[in-house]
Structure formats: C-alpha cells, structure tokens
Design a protein around this motif. Structure first.
Motif, PDB file in Angstrom:
ATOM      1  N   VAL A   1       0.921  -1.228   0.113  1.00 50.38           N
ATOM      2  CA  VAL A   1       0.088  -0.058  -0.035  1.00 50.38           C
ATOM      3  C   VAL A   1       1.141   1.147   0.116  1.00 50.38           C
ATOM      4  O   VAL A   1       0.657   2.193  -0.702  1.00 50.38           O
ATOM      5  N   GLU A   2       2.057   1.276   0.930  1.00 52.57           N
ATOM      6  CA  GLU A   2       2.525   2.374   1.077  1.00 52.57           C
ATOM      7  C   GLU A   2       3.596   2.478  -0.415  1.00 52.57           C
ATOM      8  O   GLU A   2       3.693   3.740  -0.831  1.00 52.57           O
ATOM      9  N   VAL A   3       3.980   1.594  -1.139  1.00 56.71           N
ATOM     10  CA  VAL A   3       4.745   1.831  -2.346  1.00 56.71           C
ATOM     11  C   VAL A   3       3.610   2.283  -3.452  1.00 56.71           C
ATOM     12  O   VAL A   3       4.180   3.054  -4.257  1.00 56.71           O
ATOM     13  N   THR A   4       2.655   1.627  -3.380  1.00 57.81           N
ATOM     14  CA  THR A   4       1.681   2.173  -4.306  1.00 57.81           C
ATOM     15  C   THR A   4       1.254   3.652  -4.205  1.00 57.81           C
ATOM     16  O   THR A   4       1.222   4.577  -5.219  1.00 57.81           O
ATOM     17  N   ARG A   5       1.250   3.980  -2.964  1.00 56.16           N
ATOM     18  CA  ARG A   5       0.823   5.493  -2.653  1.00 56.16           C
ATOM     19  C   ARG A   5       1.932   6.238  -2.991  1.00 56.16           C
ATOM     20  O   ARG A   5       1.827   7.545  -3.630  1.00 56.16           O
ATOM     21  N   ARG A   6       3.166   5.996  -2.776  1.00 60.71           N
ATOM     22  CA  ARG A   6       4.349   6.896  -3.225  1.00 60.71           C
ATOM     23  C   ARG A   6       4.634   6.775  -4.650  1.00 60.71           C
ATOM     24  O   ARG A   6       4.957   7.944  -5.003  1.00 60.71           O
ATOM     25  N   SER A   7       4.354   5.643  -5.013  1.00 57.85           N
ATOM     26  CA  SER A   7       4.717   5.639  -6.534  1.00 57.85           C
ATOM     27  C   SER A   7       3.759   5.979  -7.813  1.00 57.85           C
ATOM     28  O   SER A   7       4.199   6.177  -8.500  1.00 57.85           O
ATOM     29  N   GLY A   8       2.578   5.790  -7.071  1.00 62.38           N
ATOM     30  CA  GLY A   8       1.616   5.732  -8.066  1.00 62.38           C
ATOM     31  C   GLY A   8       1.492   4.688  -8.995  1.00 62.38           C
ATOM     32  O   GLY A   8       0.962   4.752 -10.222  1.00 62.38           O
ATOM     33  N   VAL A   9       2.039   3.656  -8.479  1.00 60.06           N
ATOM     34  CA  VAL A   9       2.198   2.356  -9.639  1.00 60.06           C
ATOM     35  C   VAL A   9       1.535   1.312  -8.990  1.00 60.06           C
ATOM     36  O   VAL A   9       1.841   0.881  -7.886  1.00 60.06           O
ATOM     37  N   ASP A  10       0.774   0.660  -9.674  1.00 59.51           N
ATOM     38  CA  ASP A  10       0.012  -0.851  -9.420  1.00 59.51           C
ATOM     39  C   ASP A  10       0.640  -2.007  -9.707  1.00 59.51           C
ATOM     40  O   ASP A  10       0.653  -2.387 -10.919  1.00 59.51           O
ATOM     41  N   PHE A  11       1.530  -2.464  -8.864  1.00 57.76           N
ATOM     42  CA  PHE A  11       2.482  -3.453  -9.160  1.00 57.76           C
ATOM     43  C   PHE A  11       1.849  -4.898  -9.414  1.00 57.76           C
ATOM     44  O   PHE A  11       2.444  -5.767  -9.885  1.00 57.76           O
ATOM     45  N   ASN A  12       0.596  -4.888  -8.896  1.00 57.62           N
ATOM     46  CA  ASN A  12      -0.172  -6.158  -8.930  1.00 57.62           C
ATOM     47  C   ASN A  12      -0.355  -6.797 -10.377  1.00 57.62           C
ATOM     48  O   ASN A  12      -0.786  -8.113 -10.359  1.00 57.62           O
ATOM     49  N   SER A  13      -0.421  -5.880 -11.289  1.00 53.72           N
ATOM     50  CA  SER A  13      -0.475  -6.418 -12.526  1.00 53.72           C
ATOM     51  C   SER A  13       0.728  -7.125 -13.311  1.00 53.72           C
ATOM     52  O   SER A  13       0.485  -7.599 -14.345  1.00 53.72           O
ATOM     53  N   CYS A  14       1.609  -7.374 -12.544  1.00 52.01           N
ATOM     54  CA  CYS A  14       2.888  -7.638 -13.135  1.00 52.01           C
ATOM     55  C   CYS A  14       2.760  -9.328 -13.459  1.00 52.01           C
ATOM     56  O   CYS A  14       2.302  -9.896 -12.660  1.00 52.01           O
TER      57      CYS A  14
ATOM     58  N   CYS B   1      13.811  -1.324 -17.670  1.00 59.96           N
ATOM     59  CA  CYS B   1      12.894  -2.287 -17.299  1.00 59.96           C
ATOM     60  C   CYS B   1      11.396  -1.715 -17.356  1.00 59.96           C
ATOM     61  O   CYS B   1      10.409  -2.239 -17.994  1.00 59.96           O
ATOM     62  N   SER B   2      11.203  -0.362 -17.257  1.00 57.80           N
ATOM     63  CA  SER B   2       9.806   0.168 -17.371  1.00 57.80           C
ATOM     64  C   SER B   2       9.299   0.012 -18.821  1.00 57.80           C
ATOM     65  O   SER B   2       8.127  -0.396 -19.145  1.00 57.80           O
ATOM     66  N   MET B   3      10.394   0.426 -19.693  1.00 59.06           N
ATOM     67  CA  MET B   3       9.862   0.253 -21.229  1.00 59.06           C
ATOM     68  C   MET B   3       9.793  -1.005 -21.715  1.00 59.06           C
ATOM     69  O   MET B   3       8.917  -1.299 -22.635  1.00 59.06           O
ATOM     70  N   ALA B   4      10.382  -2.027 -21.107  1.00 57.54           N
ATOM     71  CA  ALA B   4      10.391  -3.350 -21.643  1.00 57.54           C
ATOM     72  C   ALA B   4       9.071  -4.008 -20.973  1.00 57.54           C
ATOM     73  O   ALA B   4       8.864  -5.043 -21.480  1.00 57.54           O
ATOM     74  N   CYS B   5       8.445  -3.506 -19.923  1.00 55.01           N
ATOM     75  CA  CYS B   5       7.376  -4.193 -19.271  1.00 55.01           C
ATOM     76  C   CYS B   5       6.184  -4.162 -19.958  1.00 55.01           C
ATOM     77  O   CYS B   5       5.674  -3.163 -20.597  1.00 55.01           O
ATOM     78  N   PRO B   6       5.650  -5.400 -20.227  1.00 57.38           N
ATOM     79  CA  PRO B   6       4.385  -5.353 -21.315  1.00 57.38           C
ATOM     80  C   PRO B   6       3.096  -4.692 -20.384  1.00 57.38           C
ATOM     81  O   PRO B   6       2.109  -4.578 -21.326  1.00 57.38           O
ATOM     82  N   MET B   7       3.115  -4.583 -19.179  1.00 55.04           N
ATOM     83  CA  MET B   7       2.206  -4.155 -18.481  1.00 55.04           C
ATOM     84  C   MET B   7       2.464  -2.660 -17.940  1.00 55.04           C
ATOM     85  O   MET B   7       1.631  -2.313 -17.319  1.00 55.04           O
ATOM     86  N   ALA B   8       3.440  -2.301 -18.582  1.00 51.69           N
ATOM     87  CA  ALA B   8       3.591  -0.790 -18.301  1.00 51.69           C
ATOM     88  C   ALA B   8       3.867  -0.230 -16.989  1.00 51.69           C
ATOM     89  O   ALA B   8       3.539   0.652 -16.589  1.00 51.69           O
ATOM     90  N   ILE B   9       4.475  -1.217 -16.172  1.00 51.29           N
ATOM     91  CA  ILE B   9       4.645  -1.023 -14.869  1.00 51.29           C
ATOM     92  C   ILE B   9       6.020  -0.090 -14.678  1.00 51.29           C
ATOM     93  O   ILE B   9       7.113  -0.381 -15.295  1.00 51.29           O
ATOM     94  N   ASP B  10       6.002   1.175 -13.942  1.00 49.72           N
ATOM     95  CA  ASP B  10       6.976   1.846 -13.772  1.00 49.72           C
ATOM     96  C   ASP B  10       7.924   1.512 -12.745  1.00 49.72           C
ATOM     97  O   ASP B  10       7.753   2.057 -11.447  1.00 49.72           O
TER      98      ASP B  10
END
Length: 192
Positions: free
Chosen positions: A19-32, A82-91
């Motif tokens: 939750v804290e990482v998502t709040r700070r980064s604005g990134v939803d990493f659960n779609s990885c 890494c972000s550019m290679a991610c098919p889910m556009a995770i930053d």
C-alpha cells in the motif's frame, strides 16, 4: 468471497509495504506477469540480489524486511529500461524510488556500502548545475570515501573517451532548479 490473508514467516503486521509503495509511486504493481522482461534489459541485473520482478514479488507477498534490505533497490539507477520493456507498463524505477525512500525513513541499513553517498553526490550536482557533472561526482565521492585508486582505470578510460567533462555545463535558469531543491535538504543527515 475474499481470500484469506496468508501471513508468511517473519512477516510483521501493521505496516503494508504494498500500500505504501503504491501510494508513493502511483504504480499498481499487482498486474506484474513475472515475465522477466524487466530483467532482460537491465544493465545492472547481474549485480542485483533480486531481479526487478523479484522485488515486485516480495511486495506482492508483503515481505517488507527483504524488500527494504535488498541490494537491488540501491543498484537500480532509474534508467527506466525495465519500465520500457514491461508489457504491463509498470514503472519499476518509481517502485525502486519509493522503496529507497521507505528504507531511509525506517532506517534500514543500506545493503550497498557507499551507494547512498554516491546518490547524494549526484543530487548535489543536479542542485548546483541543473545537470550531473560526472567528474565532480566521482571526485567528491572519492574524497568522502578516501578510496582514491580502486577504479582509477575506469576513470582514465572515461577521460580518454571524453566521457568526463572537465567543466560542468549548467542549465540556463538555475534558479528554477534551486527552487525545486528548496526544502529537500531540510532535516537531511550528512552522515551515511
């Protein structure tokens, strides 16, 4: 019906790193997808203890201690390959930034000795010139660590290839850059 929360051994309650990482980064990493595309292009993956998708897996399993104490978050240079290679556009670089911030706030020992000082020297040159000045970064880092000769061969090669400018280049409106840094250094510890 929601699935029950499974607590892994050593997992502490009360603080949700995801939750804290998502709040700070604005990134939803659960779609990885854990496809490892992020690791395939990372220039520093060989030196990392966890590949970038591995850090995301730690976050998904709420392994706070492992995520904050791993070397990977400090070895990431934020190049966004890494972000550019991610098919889910995770930053992923934004996730690493958030993890570094949380690690410093929670006073987790930095896994890579001297790297925090190096990060600070990079920021200092950006604050002074609006750009990085690699030669100054290296010299200040060497003065701080008193390690003068460990990578002299690399420095000489960079000088020979004109990868190190002797004089810094500056942005035209340095006042705007200084304004961005106002307040950033407040409360900053000079020890690392």
């Amino acid at each position: 019906m929601p699935l029950p929360i499974i607590r892994l051994p050593g997992q502490k309650t009360g603080f949700d790193i995801g939750v804290e990482v998502t709040r700070r980064s604005g990134v939803d990493f659960n779609s990885c997808l854990h496809c490892r595309c992020c690791a395939s292009g990372c220039p520093f993956v060989e030196a990392m203890d966890y590949h970038p998708h591995g850090v995301i897996r730690l976050l998904q399993f709420k392994q706070t201690e492992q995520a904050l104490s791993c070397a990977t978050i400090w070895l990431c240079v934020g190049c966004h390959t890494c972000s550019m290679a991610c098919p889910m556009a995770i930053d992923i670089a934004a996730i690493m930034d958030a993890l570094r911030q949380i690690a410093l706030e929670r006073q987790v020992p930095v896994a890579e000795p001297g790297i925090l000082g190096f990060h600070r020297e990079v920021l200092n040159t950006v604050a002074r010139y609006g750009r990085t000045h690699k030669l100054e970064i290296m010299l200040r880092y060497k003065v701080r660590t008193r390690d003068w000769f460990s990578d002299m061969d690399v420095g000489l090669k960079m000088l020979a290839k004109r990868k190190l400018d002797l004089m810094p280049s500056r942005v035209k409106n340095i006042a705007k850059i200084k304004h961005l840094f106002n307040g950033l250094w407040e409360g900053r510890s000079h020890a690392d």
